[in-house]
Design a protein around this motif. Structure first.
Motif, mmCIF file in Angstrom:
data_model
loop_
_atom_site.group_PDB
_atom_site.id
_atom_site.type_symbol
_atom_site.label_atom_id
_atom_site.label_comp_id
_atom_site.label_asym_id
_atom_site.label_seq_id
_atom_site.Cartn_x
_atom_site.Cartn_y
_atom_site.Cartn_z
ATOM 1 N N ILE A 69 0.830 -1.203 0.000
ATOM 2 C CA ILE A 69 0.000 0.000 0.000
ATOM 3 C C ILE A 69 0.867 1.256 0.000
ATOM 4 N N LEU A 70 1.898 1.250 0.838
ATOM 5 C CA LEU A 70 2.794 2.409 0.892
ATOM 6 C C LEU A 70 3.492 2.611 -0.449
ATOM 7 N N SER A 71 3.919 1.517 -1.058
ATOM 8 C CA SER A 71 4.562 1.606 -2.364
ATOM 9 C C SER A 71 3.620 2.208 -3.387
ATOM 10 N N ALA A 72 2.369 1.778 -3.359
ATOM 11 C CA ALA A 72 1.386 2.322 -4.290
ATOM 12 C C ALA A 72 1.063 3.772 -3.985
ATOM 13 N N MET A 73 0.909 4.091 -2.709
ATOM 14 C CA MET A 73 0.488 5.440 -2.354
ATOM 15 C C MET A 73 1.610 6.454 -2.489
ATOM 16 N N ILE A 74 2.868 5.988 -2.565
ATOM 17 C CA ILE A 74 3.953 6.899 -2.905
ATOM 18 C C ILE A 74 3.756 7.403 -4.329
#
Length: 594
Positions: free
Chosen positions: A388-393
Motif C-alpha cells: 500500500i505504501l509503495s502504491a500510495m507513494i
C-alpha cells in the motif's frame, strides 16, 4: 605552535584515522615528503580500508563467524572487487551508450551490473558471496561519490551511472531484507519496520536507520505514559513490569491488556498527546512533486516534521499504542475502501459494542477525527502495508485500490492538439503517472540548418508564462515538420523512473527544444520563449545522462547525445565563444568609459 612534523606519531594516527579522511588523502599525505612515508604503514592502510567498507565487513563477519577468516582475506577480496568495479564501469557505460536513446528517459540501468562468479580470488564460491559483493560495491560507490565532488573536473556521465548503480543496489538490498522480514512469524512483523523499509528503499542515498525510528517511537510512548500519569495516576499500567513493555515493543499483540475503561484512558491520552501536544497533521496537498512526496510519505520525515500522509500517521499511532499494551489496528473499511484506525475493547469476541473507528480530519485537536462506519473490514498487516505504501507513494490517497493499478498506464498524444490543452491534462493526471518526452528517429533530425537558433549544450532561460525564467541546458530539439516523431507518454508511477516532463509551449510553426532546468525538471519549450543566458552550472539529477562535462560556457555532450546531434557541439562551442568575446569587449569598453 607545533608543526605536524613535531607531532607524535600517535597523534598523527588519530588525525588520519578520522572517517572523513579518505584513502586518497592518506596517499597525498605520504607523498608530501619521505619523512611521512614511514608513518602510514600497512596496518594503518588496512584500518582505513575497514572504515571504507563497513557494510561489507559486517556482512562478511556474519557469514564467516563460524570460519577462521581474518581481516586480511576480507581486504584481499574487497580490493579485488573494488578494482573490478572501477575497471568495469567505463565498459558498462559504453554498452549502454549503444543501446540507450539519449532523449528517452525510460529506466535503463536496473541490470547494469551482473554479479558474476568471481574466480580470481581464492575462496569457495557460495550463494552468500553475491550479497557481500553488492555490499562492497555499495560501500565503495558511497565513498567514490564525494570524491567526484572534490574534483574540479570530472566525468558527469561516469558519476551519473555510479549514482544509478548505487541507488539500484541499495534498493535491491532493502528488498532482499524485506523478503526475509515477511518470512518471519507474524508477531514480529511490525508495521513501523515495514514503513522503514519503504523509507529506505525510496531514499537510497540517505541513511535511514530503523534504530532511530524506534528510538523516536519509544520516546513518544514514554512521554504519553507521563501524560497518562498526570491524569490517571492509579492506572494499572504503572505496575506493569519492564519485561511486558519490552515484549510489546518488539511484538504484535493479539488483544488489549486493559479493561475497557483503562483502554479508553490510554486512547484518549494518545489522541491528545499525538494530535494535540505534538500536533501531527495529515497532508492535504495532492499534486506535489517527488521530493515533497518523500517528505510526506516516509516515516522518518513524518516523525521529524509531524506532517505527512495519513496512513503513516496511523502507523505511528499504532506503534506507540502497542508499546503501551493497546491493540489498535489499521484497517481497510468497506464500503468506500477507506483506510482508518480501528479499536475495540476485546478482540477475542465478535461483539461490536464500544468499537471505535475513525479517520484523521484536517481540523485541529480535539476536532481532528471523523467517525467511520463500515459493514466489512480488512486488517492491514506488514506485507500488505508495504504494498500500500509503495502504491500510495506513486498515487494519491486510496487510489491503490483501483482496478487499473494492475496494468501499466499509457498516454500518447496528438501533437496537433493545442499544447496548452495537453499541458493542462498533464498537470491534472501528473500525480498518477510519470510523463516522458522523447524524440524518435534521430537520423531524420540531425541535419542542421541556419534557421535553427540554438543547439545541444547551450545554456538558456525560458520565459513561457514564468516570472522567474528558470535556467536550463538544451538536450534535444526538432523542427516543426518533424513533430510526428515527438512522443509524450505516461507510465504507471510505481514502476516508472521517468523524469517528470513539463510542456512550456504553444503550438506554433517553430523549432522546439527539450531542456533540463535548474529546478530539476525537463521542459518542452518553443524557440520564441528561449534566450541564451550567462553560463552557469545547472543542478539537475539527469545532467550526467546527456553530458560529459561543463566547460564553463556550455555543456559537452557525451557520445550517446553527440550521436543524435553530431553537428551541435561545434555550433555550441562557436556561439558561446563569440558571446564570451562580445561580453568581455563590452565590459572593457564600459570600464574605459568609467
Amino acid at each position: 605552535m607545533a608543526t605536524i612534523m613535531n607531532l607524535p606519531e600517535e597523534v598523527i594516527y588519530i588525525i588520519l584515522g578520522y572517517n572523513d579522511i579518505s584513502i586518497e588523502d592518506i596517499i597525498n599525505f605520504r607523498c608530501v615528503c619521505k619523512n611521512f612515508q614511514h608513518v602510514v604503514n600497512y596496518k594503518f592502510m588496512e584500518k582505513k580500508l575497514l572504515q571504507r567498507w563497513p557494510t561489507a565487513k559486517k556482512l562478511y563477519n556474519k557469514k564467516n563467524e563460524q570460519k577462521n577468516k581474518g581481516s586480511s582475506n576480507f581486504i584481499k577480496i574487497g580490493m579485488n572487487w573494488t578494482r573490478q568495479l572501477r575497471n568495469s564501469m567505463p565498459q558498462k557505460i559504453q554498452e549502454y551508450y549503444k543501446r540507450d536513446i539519449a532523449i528517452d528517459n525510460s529506466p535503463h540501468y536496473t541490470y547494469m551490473f551482473q554479479l558474476d562468479k568471481d574466480t580470481s580470488v581464492s575462496y569457495p564460491y557460495d550463494k552468500y558471496m553475491d550479497d557481500i559483493k553488492m555490499s562492497f560495491y555499495i560501500d565503495e560507490i558511497k565513498n567514490l561519490l564525494p570524491e567526484f565532488s572534490r574534483k574540479t573536473v570530472y566525468d558527469l556521465t561516469e558519476k551519473y551511472y555510479y549514482v544509478q548503480l548505487f541507488n539500484c543496489l541499495r534498493s535491491y538490498m532493502w528488498n532482499i531484507k524485506f523478503r526475509k522480514f515477511i518470512k518471519q512469524p507474524h508477531k514480529v512483523q511490525l508495521l513501523e519496520r515495514s514503513a522503514t523499509f519503504m523509507a529506505q528503499d525510496l531514499q537510497p542515498q540517505k541513511e535511514v536507520f530503523y534504530s532511530s525510528v524506534t528510538a523516536i517511537l519509544d520516546g513518544m510512548a514514554l512521554e504519553a505514559l507521563n501524560s497518562l500519569r498526570e491524569k490517571h495516576p492509579d492506572h494499572s499500567i504503572f505496575s506493569t513490569s519492564e519485561k511486558n513493555f519490552s515484549y510489546w515493543k518488539k511484538n504484535n499483540i493479539d488483544d488489549n491488556h486493559w479493561d475497557e475503561a483503562e483502554g479508553t484512558q490510554i486512547m484518549n491520552t494518545l489522541v491528545e498527546y499525538i494530535f494535540g501536544k505534538l500536533n501531527f497533521r495529515p497532508n492535504k496537498v495532492e499534486n506535489i512533486d517527488w521530493n515533497t512526496q518523500l517528505k510526506y510519505k516516509c516515516i522518518d520525515n513524518v516523525l521529524e516534521h509531524k506532517y505527512g500522509q495519513e496512513i503513516i500517521i496511523y502507523i505511528i499511532y499504532h506503534s506507540v499504542a502497542r508499546r503501551l499494551g493497546l491493540r489498535c489496528d489499521i484497517v481497510i473499511g468497506y464500503p468506500g475502501t477507506n483506510i482508518c484506525l480501528f479499536w475495540k475493547p476485546r478482540y477475542d469476541t465478535n461483539s461490536s459494542k464500544d468499537v471505535r473507528c475513525f479517520r484523521i480530519n484536517f481540523e485541529k485537536f480535539p476536532d481532528c477525527f471523523i467517525k467511520y462506519c463500515f459493514t466489512k473490514l480488512e486488517i492491514i498487516e506488514a506485507k500488505k502495508m508495504k504494498d500500500i505504501l509503495s502504491a500510495m507513494i506513486q498515487y494519491n490517497e486510496n487510489l491503490w485500490i483501483l482496478d487499473f493499478f494492475d496494468s501499466p498506464i499509457g498516454y500518447d498524444y496528438n501533437w496537433d492538439v493545442n499544447l496548452k490543452d495537453w499541458s493542462t491534462i498533464l498537470e491534472r493526471i501528473r500525480p498518477y503517472c510519470n510523463f516522458n518526452i522523447s524524440i524518435e528517429k534521430f537520423e531524420r533530425l540531425n541535419a542542421r540548418s541556419e534557421d535553427i537558433k540554438f543547439a545541444v549544450g547551450m545554456i538558456v532561460t525560458h520565459n513561457y508564462q514564468s516570472v522567474d525564467c528558470p535556467t536550463g541546458v538544451i538536450i534535444g530539439w526538432h523542427r516543426y515538420k518533424h513533430r510526428k516523431f515527438v512522443k509524450i507518454s505516461g507510465e504507471d508511477r510505481r514502476s516508472s523512473n521517468c523524469f517528470l516532463a513539463k510542456i512550456c509551449s504553444d503550438m506554433k510553426k517553430q523549432t522546439h527544444y527539450i531542456i533540463l532546468t535548474e529546478n530539476n525538471e525537463m521542459c518542452y519549450v518553443g524557440e520564441d520563449a528561449l534566450t541564451l543566458t550567462t553560463p552557469k552550472w545547472i543542478e539537475n539529477s539527469e545532467m550526467g545522462r546527456y553530458f560529459n562535462k561543463f566547460e564553463g560556457t556550455h555543456y559537452v555532450p557525451n557520445k550517446a547525445l553527440e550521436k543524435c546531434y553530431p553537428h551541435d557541439a561545434a555550433v555550441t562551442a562557436a556561439v558561446t565563444a563569440r558571446k564570451t568575446i562580445s561580453e568581455n569587449l563590452y565590459y572593457k569598453f564600459k570600464h574605459k568609459l568609467v
